[in-house]
Design a protein around this motif. Structure first.
Motif, PDB file in Angstrom:
ATOM      1  N   ASP A 204      42.736  46.954  38.362  1.00 22.80           N
ATOM      2  CA  ASP A 204      43.415  46.692  39.455  1.00 22.80           C
ATOM      3  C   ASP A 204      42.376  46.635  40.648  1.00 22.80           C
ATOM      4  N   ILE A 205      41.335  47.447  40.850  1.00 19.23           N
ATOM      5  CA  ILE A 205      40.692  47.526  42.133  1.00 19.23           C
ATOM      6  C   ILE A 205      39.742  45.983  41.936  1.00 19.23           C
ATOM      7  N   ARG A 206      39.513  45.603  40.990  1.00 21.71           N
ATOM      8  CA  ARG A 206      38.575  44.180  40.617  1.00 21.71           C
ATOM      9  C   ARG A 206      39.652  43.253  41.094  1.00 21.71           C
ATOM     10  N   ASN A 207      40.973  43.257  40.904  1.00 20.62           N
ATOM     11  CA  ASN A 207      41.856  42.104  41.342  1.00 20.62           C
ATOM     12  C   ASN A 207      41.947  42.072  42.983  1.00 20.62           C
ATOM     13  N   ILE A 208      42.161  43.320  43.415  1.00 20.08           N
ATOM     14  CA  ILE A 208      42.303  43.532  44.835  1.00 20.08           C
ATOM     15  C   ILE A 208      40.954  43.194  45.480  1.00 20.08           C
ATOM     16  N   LEU A 209      39.906  43.497  45.055  1.00 21.57           N
ATOM     17  CA  LEU A 209      38.516  43.163  45.525  1.00 21.57           C
ATOM     18  C   LEU A 209      38.494  41.502  45.426  1.00 21.57           C
ATOM     19  N   LYS A 210      38.719  40.988  44.245  1.00 20.07           N
ATOM     20  CA  LYS A 210      38.686  39.327  44.395  1.00 20.07           C
ATOM     21  C   LYS A 210      39.569  38.785  45.622  1.00 20.07           C
ATOM     22  N   LEU A 211      40.885  39.448  45.695  1.00 27.95           N
ATOM     23  CA  LEU A 211      41.884  38.867  46.609  1.00 27.95           C
ATOM     24  C   LEU A 211      41.432  39.101  48.083  1.00 27.95           C
ATOM     25  N   GLN A 212      40.685  40.215  48.224  1.00 29.16           N
ATOM     26  CA  GLN A 212      39.936  40.606  49.502  1.00 29.16           C
ATOM     27  C   GLN A 212      38.910  39.523  49.709  1.00 29.16           C
ATOM     28  N   MET A 213      37.773  39.330  49.065  1.00 32.51           N
ATOM     29  CA  MET A 213      36.689  38.338  49.203  1.00 32.51           C
ATOM     30  C   MET A 213      37.198  36.870  49.312  1.00 32.51           C
TER      31      MET A 213
ATOM     32  N   PRO B 114      39.260  33.048  56.586  1.00 33.37           N
ATOM     33  CA  PRO B 114      40.580  33.619  57.198  1.00 33.37           C
ATOM     34  C   PRO B 114      41.597  32.954  57.878  1.00 33.37           C
ATOM     35  N   GLY B 115      42.951  33.309  57.582  1.00 34.49           N
ATOM     36  CA  GLY B 115      43.728  32.532  58.368  1.00 34.49           C
ATOM     37  C   GLY B 115      44.036  31.231  57.596  1.00 34.49           C
ATOM     38  N   ARG B 116      43.310  30.836  56.591  1.00 40.58           N
ATOM     39  CA  ARG B 116      43.215  29.237  56.035  1.00 40.58           C
ATOM     40  C   ARG B 116      43.820  29.482  54.541  1.00 40.58           C
ATOM     41  N   PHE B 117      43.017  30.572  53.907  1.00 38.81           N
ATOM     42  CA  PHE B 117      43.288  30.808  52.247  1.00 38.81           C
ATOM     43  C   PHE B 117      44.355  32.008  52.489  1.00 38.81           C
ATOM     44  N   SER B 118      45.131  31.626  51.353  1.00 42.27           N
ATOM     45  CA  SER B 118      46.527  32.513  51.275  1.00 42.27           C
ATOM     46  C   SER B 118      46.243  33.396  50.039  1.00 42.27           C
TER      47      SER B 118
ATOM     48  N   GLN C  30      49.128  33.248  48.099  1.00 41.67           N
ATOM     49  CA  GLN C  30      49.699  32.202  46.914  1.00 41.67           C
ATOM     50  C   GLN C  30      48.632  31.321  46.659  1.00 41.67           C
ATOM     51  N   MET C  31      47.536  31.073  47.351  1.00 45.95           N
ATOM     52  CA  MET C  31      46.616  30.012  47.042  1.00 45.95           C
ATOM     53  C   MET C  31      45.520  30.729  45.942  1.00 45.95           C
ATOM     54  N   PHE C  32      45.439  31.931  46.372  1.00 48.30           N
ATOM     55  CA  PHE C  32      44.740  32.966  45.284  1.00 48.30           C
ATOM     56  C   PHE C  32      45.345  32.787  43.889  1.00 48.30           C
ATOM     57  N   HIS C  33      46.299  32.938  43.488  1.00 45.00           N
ATOM     58  CA  HIS C  33      47.194  32.893  42.300  1.00 45.00           C
ATOM     59  C   HIS C  33      47.120  31.503  41.707  1.00 45.00           C
ATOM     60  N   ARG C  34      46.782  30.379  42.257  1.00 50.37           N
ATOM     61  CA  ARG C  34      46.581  28.997  41.730  1.00 50.37           C
ATOM     62  C   ARG C  34      45.273  29.011  40.754  1.00 50.37           C
TER      63      ARG C  34
END
Length: 112
Positions: free
Chosen positions: A48-57, A63-67, A69-73
């Motif tokens: 779970d921490i790894r997934n959150i870390l990846k999303l955070q990175m 910032p403001g451009r990547f979302s 929803q884009m992450f899950h693609r």
């Protein structure tokens, strides 16, 4: 870097996860927990921490451009490659977080 071996079944409080990830905003960490269906749980694990870390990175790349929803693609492998290509090594950062966590918990063990 030395890998800190730990089973993914280690349970980490959500408050501790917020601290380890360096997230100050409760709204931000709550949105990440909701994104991975973790909001109702009391504890998270290293996956779970790894997934959150990846999303955070990922969100920090633009910032403001990547979302979210884009992450899950992206597949996990595609995301790791994208982040590594931008200088973010998820495994190195996760290992550093694990080392910090286990160091803090080792110091809490009473000495007899």
């Amino acid at each position: 870097m030395t890998t800190v071996a730990a089973k993914s079944t280690t349970l980490i409080s959500k408050t501790q996860a917020k601290k380890l990830l360096g997230i100050d905003s409760q709204d931000t960490i709550n949105s990440y927990f909701k994104e991975f269906n973790l909001f109702e749980r009391e504890y998270v694990n290293w996956d779970d921490i790894r997934n959150i870390l990846k999303l955070q990175m990922f969100l920090g790349l633009k910032p403001g451009r990547f979302s979210k929803q884009m992450f899950h693609r992206f597949t996990n492998e595609e995301m790791d490659t994208l982040l590594l290509g931008r200088g973010f090594n998820v495994d190195d950062r996760l290992n550093a977080i694990k080392a910090q966590y286990y160091q803090e918990h080792r110091e809490q063990v009473p000495q007899f």
